[in-house]
Design a protein around this motif. Sequence first.
Motif, PDB file in Angstrom:
ATOM      1  N   GLY A  82      44.323  43.215  36.574  1.00 44.23           N
ATOM      2  CA  GLY A  82      44.209  41.576  35.384  1.00 44.23           C
ATOM      3  C   GLY A  82      43.137  42.080  33.241  1.00 44.23           C
ATOM      4  O   GLY A  82      42.117  41.383  33.183  1.00 44.23           O
ATOM      5  N   ARG A 124      45.296  37.416  30.290  1.00 46.11           N
ATOM      6  CA  ARG A 124      45.217  38.146  31.068  1.00 46.11           C
ATOM      7  C   ARG A 124      45.458  37.465  32.344  1.00 46.11           C
ATOM      8  O   ARG A 124      45.401  36.198  32.557  1.00 46.11           O
ATOM      9  CB  ARG A 124      44.089  38.561  31.267  1.00 46.11           C
ATOM     10  CG  ARG A 124      42.765  38.065  32.029  1.00 46.11           C
ATOM     11  CD  ARG A 124      41.342  38.244  31.613  1.00 46.11           C
ATOM     12  NE  ARG A 124      41.471  39.568  30.828  1.00 46.11           N
ATOM     13  CZ  ARG A 124      40.103  40.494  31.018  1.00 46.11           C
ATOM     14  NH1 ARG A 124      39.296  40.642  32.371  1.00 46.11           N
ATOM     15  NH2 ARG A 124      39.653  40.976  29.706  1.00 46.11           N
ATOM     16  N   ARG A 125      46.012  37.819  33.404  1.00 49.68           N
ATOM     17  CA  ARG A 125      46.667  37.621  34.929  1.00 49.68           C
ATOM     18  C   ARG A 125      45.567  37.563  35.252  1.00 49.68           C
ATOM     19  O   ARG A 125      44.496  38.768  35.191  1.00 49.68           O
ATOM     20  CB  ARG A 125      47.604  37.756  34.411  1.00 49.68           C
ATOM     21  CG  ARG A 125      48.600  37.728  33.992  1.00 49.68           C
ATOM     22  CD  ARG A 125      50.030  38.260  34.476  1.00 49.68           C
ATOM     23  NE  ARG A 125      51.165  37.991  35.833  1.00 49.68           N
ATOM     24  CZ  ARG A 125      51.834  38.149  36.349  1.00 49.68           C
ATOM     25  NH1 ARG A 125      52.816  39.221  35.794  1.00 49.68           N
ATOM     26  NH2 ARG A 125      52.981  37.837  37.174  1.00 49.68           N
ATOM     27  N   PRO A 126      45.128  36.884  36.637  1.00 46.39           N
ATOM     28  CA  PRO A 126      44.291  37.652  37.593  1.00 46.39           C
ATOM     29  C   PRO A 126      44.628  38.508  38.710  1.00 46.39           C
ATOM     30  O   PRO A 126      45.723  39.465  38.593  1.00 46.39           O
ATOM     31  CB  PRO A 126      44.148  36.522  38.758  1.00 46.39           C
ATOM     32  CG  PRO A 126      45.462  35.159  38.123  1.00 46.39           C
ATOM     33  CD  PRO A 126      46.427  35.714  37.133  1.00 46.39           C
ATOM     34  N   ALA A 127      43.635  39.616  38.363  1.00 50.23           N
ATOM     35  CA  ALA A 127      44.307  41.058  39.277  1.00 50.23           C
ATOM     36  C   ALA A 127      44.803  40.889  40.668  1.00 50.23           C
ATOM     37  O   ALA A 127      44.494  39.774  41.466  1.00 50.23           O
ATOM     38  CB  ALA A 127      42.220  41.352  39.512  1.00 50.23           C
ATOM     39  N   ASP A 128      45.690  41.368  40.940  1.00 46.50           N
ATOM     40  CA  ASP A 128      46.588  41.756  42.251  1.00 46.50           C
ATOM     41  C   ASP A 128      45.613  42.618  43.468  1.00 46.50           C
ATOM     42  O   ASP A 128      44.892  43.452  42.477  1.00 46.50           O
ATOM     43  CB  ASP A 128      47.685  42.817  41.614  1.00 46.50           C
ATOM     44  CG  ASP A 128      48.206  42.320  42.785  1.00 46.50           C
ATOM     45  OD1 ASP A 128      48.099  42.841  43.651  1.00 46.50           O
ATOM     46  OD2 ASP A 128      49.586  43.030  42.831  1.00 46.50           O
ATOM     47  N   GLU A 129      44.936  41.770  44.226  1.00 47.72           N
ATOM     48  CA  GLU A 129      44.459  42.652  44.776  1.00 47.72           C
ATOM     49  C   GLU A 129      44.735  43.809  45.954  1.00 47.72           C
ATOM     50  O   GLU A 129      44.216  44.456  46.518  1.00 47.72           O
ATOM     51  CB  GLU A 129      43.760  41.770  46.266  1.00 47.72           C
ATOM     52  CG  GLU A 129      44.993  41.126  46.628  1.00 47.72           C
ATOM     53  CD  GLU A 129      44.783  39.674  47.704  1.00 47.72           C
ATOM     54  OE1 GLU A 129      45.012  40.012  48.962  1.00 47.72           O
ATOM     55  OE2 GLU A 129      44.233  38.656  47.655  1.00 47.72           O
ATOM     56  N   ARG A 177      39.391  41.266  43.435  1.00 44.71           N
ATOM     57  CA  ARG A 177      39.466  40.407  42.766  1.00 44.71           C
ATOM     58  C   ARG A 177      38.582  40.502  41.417  1.00 44.71           C
ATOM     59  O   ARG A 177      38.266  39.879  40.678  1.00 44.71           O
ATOM     60  CB  ARG A 177      39.781  39.735  43.819  1.00 44.71           C
ATOM     61  CG  ARG A 177      41.087  39.242  44.164  1.00 44.71           C
ATOM     62  CD  ARG A 177      41.867  37.768  44.386  1.00 44.71           C
ATOM     63  NE  ARG A 177      41.710  38.236  46.264  1.00 44.71           N
ATOM     64  CZ  ARG A 177      42.850  37.191  46.411  1.00 44.71           C
ATOM     65  NH1 ARG A 177      42.873  35.836  46.240  1.00 44.71           N
ATOM     66  NH2 ARG A 177      43.180  37.097  47.301  1.00 44.71           N
ATOM     67  N   PRO A 178      36.986  40.193  42.066  1.00 48.80           N
ATOM     68  CA  PRO A 178      35.786  39.843  41.791  1.00 48.80           C
ATOM     69  C   PRO A 178      35.645  40.321  40.107  1.00 48.80           C
ATOM     70  O   PRO A 178      34.918  40.414  39.400  1.00 48.80           O
ATOM     71  CB  PRO A 178      34.950  39.486  42.590  1.00 48.80           C
ATOM     72  CG  PRO A 178      34.786  40.416  43.188  1.00 48.80           C
ATOM     73  CD  PRO A 178      36.643  40.698  43.689  1.00 48.80           C
TER      74      PRO A 178
END
Length: 152
Positions: free
Chosen positions: A124, A135-140, A145-146
């Motif tokens: 992310g 940016r892309r959401p973090a890959d869990e 994630r947060p």
Amino acid sequence: MTLTFAVPAADPTTAAAHFLDRLRFHTDVADVHADLTAGVPGLVVVDSRGAAAWEQGRLPGAVHLPTAEIAARAVDLVPAGSRVVTYCWGPGCDGAVRAALEFARLGYPVKEMIGGYEYWVREGLPVVTAAGSTRRPADELTAPRPVVGCDC
């Protein structure tokens, strides 16, 4: 019998030397991001991918220097005395290793960023494209994630 220790672990002194050596050659995306954010002087991050990959996205502040051009162009793009971090696509690519080898041959202190561009994006972190910063959401599977980073 345990499979994990079917081959005995190295003695602690040998293990410590091995792990220290690994850290001498590699860094990870979280540490590079922290250093770039902090504006660590003398750090140059080099994207060793080709032009199409560079246009697709790159680390903020990275220098574009494809591996095949390092020997001829590094002295013009990377100041003497700089500490260099190389990256390529990801863990399935040895481009960053080849780039780091070229910088080492030129006398630069250098490390490979493990995970490459793939893990930078998957965690992310911001990337730069022709359209600007994104940016892309973090890959869990690679980062909680947060927050960015594994907190290790």
